[in-house]
Structures are given as structure tokens and as C-alpha cells.
Design a protein around this motif. Structure first.
Motif, PDB file in Angstrom:
ATOM      1  N   LEU A  12      -4.868  -2.381  -1.178  1.00 25.76           N
ATOM      2  CA  LEU A  12      -5.431  -2.683  -2.494  1.00 25.76           C
ATOM      3  C   LEU A  12      -4.286  -3.062  -3.433  1.00 25.76           C
ATOM      4  CD1 LEU A  12      -8.141  -2.785  -3.807  1.00 25.76           C
ATOM      5  CD2 LEU A  12      -7.900  -0.422  -4.486  1.00 25.76           C
ATOM      6  N   ALA A  14      -2.250  -6.996  -4.555  1.00 22.86           N
ATOM      7  CA  ALA A  14      -1.434  -8.023  -3.886  1.00 22.86           C
ATOM      8  C   ALA A  14      -0.261  -8.433  -4.771  1.00 22.86           C
ATOM      9  CB  ALA A  14      -2.298  -9.223  -3.519  1.00 22.86           C
ATOM     10  N   GLY A  15       0.357  -7.432  -5.427  1.00 23.24           N
ATOM     11  CA  GLY A  15       1.622  -7.668  -6.129  1.00 23.24           C
ATOM     12  C   GLY A  15       2.746  -7.563  -5.098  1.00 23.24           C
ATOM     13  N   ARG A  38      -7.070  -9.904  -9.118  1.00 24.04           N
ATOM     14  CA  ARG A  38      -6.507 -11.160  -9.618  1.00 24.04           C
ATOM     15  C   ARG A  38      -6.735 -12.266  -8.605  1.00 24.04           C
ATOM     16  NH1 ARG A  38      -0.341 -11.318 -11.149  1.00 24.04           N
ATOM     17  NH2 ARG A  38      -0.015  -9.679  -9.601  1.00 24.04           N
ATOM     18  N   PHE A  40      -4.865 -15.661  -7.461  1.00 27.86           N
ATOM     19  CA  PHE A  40      -3.492 -16.168  -7.628  1.00 27.86           C
ATOM     20  C   PHE A  40      -3.486 -17.693  -7.572  1.00 27.86           C
ATOM     21  CE2 PHE A  40      -3.266 -11.838  -6.327  1.00 27.86           C
ATOM     22  CZ  PHE A  40      -2.112 -11.317  -6.867  1.00 27.86           C
ATOM     23  N   ASP A 155      -1.828  -0.829  -6.051  1.00 32.37           N
ATOM     24  CA  ASP A 155      -2.585  -1.389  -7.172  1.00 32.37           C
ATOM     25  C   ASP A 155      -1.991  -1.030  -8.530  1.00 32.37           C
ATOM     26  OD1 ASP A 155      -3.367   1.165  -6.397  1.00 32.37           O
ATOM     27  OD2 ASP A 155      -5.414   0.964  -7.118  1.00 32.37           O
ATOM     28  N   ALA A 269       2.133   2.827  -2.866  1.00 31.48           N
ATOM     29  CA  ALA A 269       3.409   2.095  -2.848  1.00 31.48           C
ATOM     30  C   ALA A 269       3.654   1.442  -4.198  1.00 31.48           C
ATOM     31  CB  ALA A 269       3.387   1.040  -1.740  1.00 31.48           C
ATOM     32  N   GLY A 283      11.494  -2.606 -10.971  1.00 24.19           N
ATOM     33  CA  GLY A 283      10.457  -2.067 -10.086  1.00 24.19           C
ATOM     34  C   GLY A 283      10.136  -2.941  -8.900  1.00 24.19           C
TER      35      GLY A 283
END
Ligand SMILES: Cc1cc2nc3c(=O)[nH]c(=O)nc-3n(C[C@H](O)[C@H](O)[C@H](O)COP(=O)(O)OP(=O)(O)OC[C@H]3O[C@@H](n4cnc5c(N)ncnc54)[C@H](O)[C@@H]3O)c2cc1C
Length: 394
Positions: A12, A14-15, A38, A40, A155, A269, A283
Motif C-alpha cells: 500500500l 507507491a512512493g 495517487r 502518477f 503509505d 516501511a 527520508g
């Protein structure tokens, strides 16, 4: 779209953390669902400062360096303290500056090329984190329910996975907040500017990029009750016309990381695990690295048919990141507390070695150990007091 769709792993977010996790898991052959509300490319509020550390992690996780046209690279830094020039350097380990729109889309591209199934642009309607022998279920507003024996919550700072596991995503007294604007471009030769004291327990930054200048302030929420006024003062000092820019804000987990980063087969994460450096606010590197480590832990646990062992494996792999963040927290009072800040600024202005270690630490070429050593050498009494305060929860 409706019905149940089975995967080995649901991710969960997708950064940087989620795309790294998806890339690593999918390339081992796992069936991976990568979900993000989001679609992209889309911007994310961030300075977009990519350090040498982040470059190294990118290469390790994705197997290549990011495409050079994504960023502009600068070895020139100008440090200020409370509005006054402190020090300038032209040959520091470089900072690579990007816009997250392109950066995140490129990472997502890597994850999808590795075989992750694309559920970006989908909102989550409900989440069930499962339990021993009970699969995770993520129901999307668009219809389908995704099921898997394992879940990675990547997320972000307001993680719904962290909330589902622990009741809340972050602690009020530990959270940071950043405000930023994209201002018109300045002189292309301008240095990266860092302003100590522009925000309490934080700092200000001006990152010159080809199409714009990213300007922001960030710090602990608890120490900055009037962050908007702080940002207005900083823009005024840098000559930014407030009528030509839009100020945006976002939380950042700038304090304590999660010592227990998940439960069983559900791992957290990146920002969801609180992995932002509590001094620099960096970060992205830890997000990519922790995403990759979470994926590796899940792959190993699933291979042994024991998804619930994921957390133990992941927690062990995260130890070096936790150690580095704990060290940063320990020396943060020396840099930011009004009582000890003078000591730091004096040391910074007067010690070439300390400046060198600070820049190498920012670039990921050194860890906080070196900086701590310099602080203790220069002023054992003050450093000892600050470190004792920090370790006792200060
Ligand atoms: C003002 C500011 C400036 C910063 N500057 C820098 C910098 O210069 N350099 C640096 O290294 N770091 C910087 N950071 C920190 C950096 O932005 C984060 O640490 C990094 O983005 C963390 O990556 P992530 O993948 O964990 O989370 P994110 O990048 O936040 O990604 C989380 C993803 O999850 C998705 N998501 C969230 N909730 C849901 C949901 N309910 N359902 C589906 N999807 C969801 C989001 O859409 C997002 O795509 C800055 C942060 C702030 C606030």
C-alpha cells in the motif's frame, strides 16, 4: 472491477518505499499488487533533495542510478544561522535536486517493469490486516478485494496500515511539519542554501532547480506553534513575493521511529515506519532502503511458508537505520535546543573537521558517529549533558 484477486504480497503506497518494495519482491517472481490512491505522475510535497546516500540506495535497490535528466546536481552550499551567513563551500559532496513528480513516476516505472500489478489511482475502501493464517484483505473503492498472506504499509506519514495495527500513525509531540513553495527560478549558479534557526527544532532551505526554486521551513510541530508566520518570515528574508506562490504543508515523522515496525506478516516501511532523519529531514533514502528490506524479509518468510516470521526478519535488517536515527535524535538537542545551539554554531563555524563531517553525513558518506565524536572532542561537558538528556527521552 469486482471480486477477489489473490496475490502473494500487497503493497500500500507507491512512493519511494512502496516502489522499492514492489520492485524487489516482484523481480523474485512474487505476485505483487501495488496500490496507491495517487495516479502518477503527480507531485508530492517534498524538497526533492536527493543525497549521495539516496543515490547509493537507488543503485543497490533498482540496479541502476536514476536517469540524470531527473535532477540537477550542486556541490555548492551556503549555511546561514538566524539570518546571518555562517559558512559557504563550493566543493562539498553534491546534492542532487529533483521534483517528486518525475522521481516517483520513474520509481513506479521500475516496480511495474519488474512485474508488480498496477493499482495506482485506486482508493482503499477497507483494510483487514489479517492474522496468523488469516490473509490480509484490501478492498478498493473501485470494487475488487485484494487478498494476500502479506502486506507492506508504505503509505506515508498518515499510514492507514499503521493506524490499523497500532491505533494511530504518529505521536502528537513527536511529529514534524514542513511548509514549502515553488518560487520562480533564481540564478542557476546559486548554492543550496540551509538556514539554521529559520524554524525551531528544524531549519529552512532553498533548493535552486532548473524550472523553479523550492523554498521551505520544517521543524517539530510542538516547537513551532506559528509555522505559517515562520514561513512568511523566511520567504520575506529570501525576497519571495507571497502573492506569486502557493504555500503547501505536510507532516513528516521527524522524531521517534517505530521500534516495532509491524506485526507478523504486516510490515511498515518509509515514513509509515517513522524513518525520517530527525536532524536533516531526509527520508527518501531510508524509505527506499526500508521498502527493499521489508520486501526481502517477506520473500524469505513466504519461501519458508511462514509469513508471520516477516517482522522478526525485517526488524533485524532495519537495525542499522534505527541505530543511525537514534544517534541523530541523541545529538539533535545540541543542534537545535536554544541552550546548546550556540555551542553547535560555534563548533560549526570554528571547526573545519566538524563541517566536513556534517557535509559527509548529509551526503551519506559518513554516519552520525563521526559528528558525535567531533562534538564530544570539542566540548565534552555540553555534549555529555545533551546526550544524557536525549537518551533519557529529552
Ligand atoms: C516539506 C518536506 C520536505 C521534504 N524534503 C525532503 C528532501 O529534500 N529530501 C528527502 O530525502 N526527504 C524529504 N522529505 C521527506 C520525504 O518526502 C519522505 O520521507 C518520503 O517521501 C517518504 O517516502 P514514503 O514512500 O515512505 O512515503 P510517501 O512518499 O509519502 O509515499 C506514500 C504513498 O502512499 C500513498 N497513500 C497514502 N495514503 C494512502 C491510502 N490511504 N491509500 C492508498 N495510498 C495511500 C500516497 O499517495 C503516496 O504515494 C521531505 C518531507 C516534507 C514534508
Amino acid at each position: 472491477m469486482s471480486g477477489h484477486t489473490r496475490f502473494d504480497l500487497i503493497i500500500l503506497g507507491a512512493g519511494p518505499a512502496g516502489s522499492a518494495a514492489a520492485h524487489v519482491a516482484a523481480r523474485t517472481g512474487l505476485r505483487v499488487a501495488l496500490v496507491d490512491r495517487r495516479a502518477f505522475p503527480q507531485d508530492k510535497l517534498c524538497g526533492g533533495g536527493i543525497t549521495g546516500r539516496a543515490m547509493t540506495v537507488h543503485e543497490r535497490v533498482f540496479g541502476t542510478l536514476p536517469p540524470p535528466d531527473l535532477f540537477t546536481t550542486k556541490p555548492d552550499f551556503a549555511f546561514y544561522a538566524h539570518g546571518h551567513p555562517l559558512w559557504a563551500v563550493q566543493d562539498a559532496p553534491p546534492m542532487h535536486m529533483t521534483m517528486r513528480t518525475g522521481w516517483d513516476a520513474a520509481l513506479l516505472g521500475c516496480a511495474l517493469s519488474a512485474g508488480a500489478r498496477d493499482y495506482t489511482g485506486h482508493r482503499v475502501a477497507a483494510i483487514d490486516t489479517g492474522g496468523p493464517a488469516v490473509p490480509v484483505q484490501v478492498t478498493l473503492e473501485s470494487g475488487p478485494t485484494l487478498t494476500a498472506p502479506a502486506l507492506i504499509g508504505a503509505d506515508g506519514v498518515n499510514s492507514i496500515v499503521a493506524r490499523a495495527l497500532f491505533g494511530r500513525a504518529w505521536e502528537e509531540d513527536q511529529i514534524g511539519f514542513g511548509l514549502e513553495v515553488e518560487a520562480p527560478p533564481i540564478d542557476p549558479d546559486a548554492p543550496v542554501r540551509i538556514d539554521f534557526g529559520a524554524a525551531a527544532w528544524g531549519y529552512g532551505w532553498q533548493f535552486p532547480k532548473p524550472g523553479s526554486t523550492t523554498i521551505g521551513v520544517g521543524g517539530l510541530v510542538a516547537r513551532n506553534p506559528a509555522m505559517k508566520a515562520t514561513m512568511a518570515a523566511y520567504m520575506d528574508a529570501l525576497g519571495v513575493d507571497p502573492d506569486r506562490v502557493k504555500v503547501k504543508g505536510h507532516h513528516l515523522p521527524f522524531g521517534r521511529f517505530r521500534r516495532v515496525p509491524g506485526k507478523g506478516a504486516v510490515l511498515l516501511a518509509g515514513d509509515a515506519a517513522g524513518l525520517v532523519d530527525p536532524i536533516t529531514g531526509e527520508g527518501i533514502a531510508h524509505a527506499m532502503q526500508s521498502g527493499a528490506l521489508a520486501a526481502e524479509a517477506t520473500v524469505a518468510a513466504l519461501a519458508e511458508g511462514a509469513p508471520d516470521t516477516s517482522l522478526a526478519r525485517y526488524a533485524k535488517a532495519l537495525r542499522p537505520i534505527h541505530r543511525s536515527l537514534a544517534q541523530a535524535r541523541a545529538i539533535r538537542p545540541i543542534m537545535f535546543s536554544p541552550a546548546l545551539r550556540k555551542l553547535f554554531l560555534k563548533g560549526f563555524a570554528g571547526s573545519r573537521r566538524m563541517r566536513h563531517d556534517y557535509l559527509r553525513m548529509m551526503a551519506g558518506e559518513a554516519e552520525y558517529d563521526d559528528l558525535i565524536r567531533q562534538l564530544i572532542l570539542r566540548s565534552p561537558r555540553y555534549a555529555g549533558r545533551a546526550l544524557r538528556g536525549a537518551f533519557s527521552g529529552g
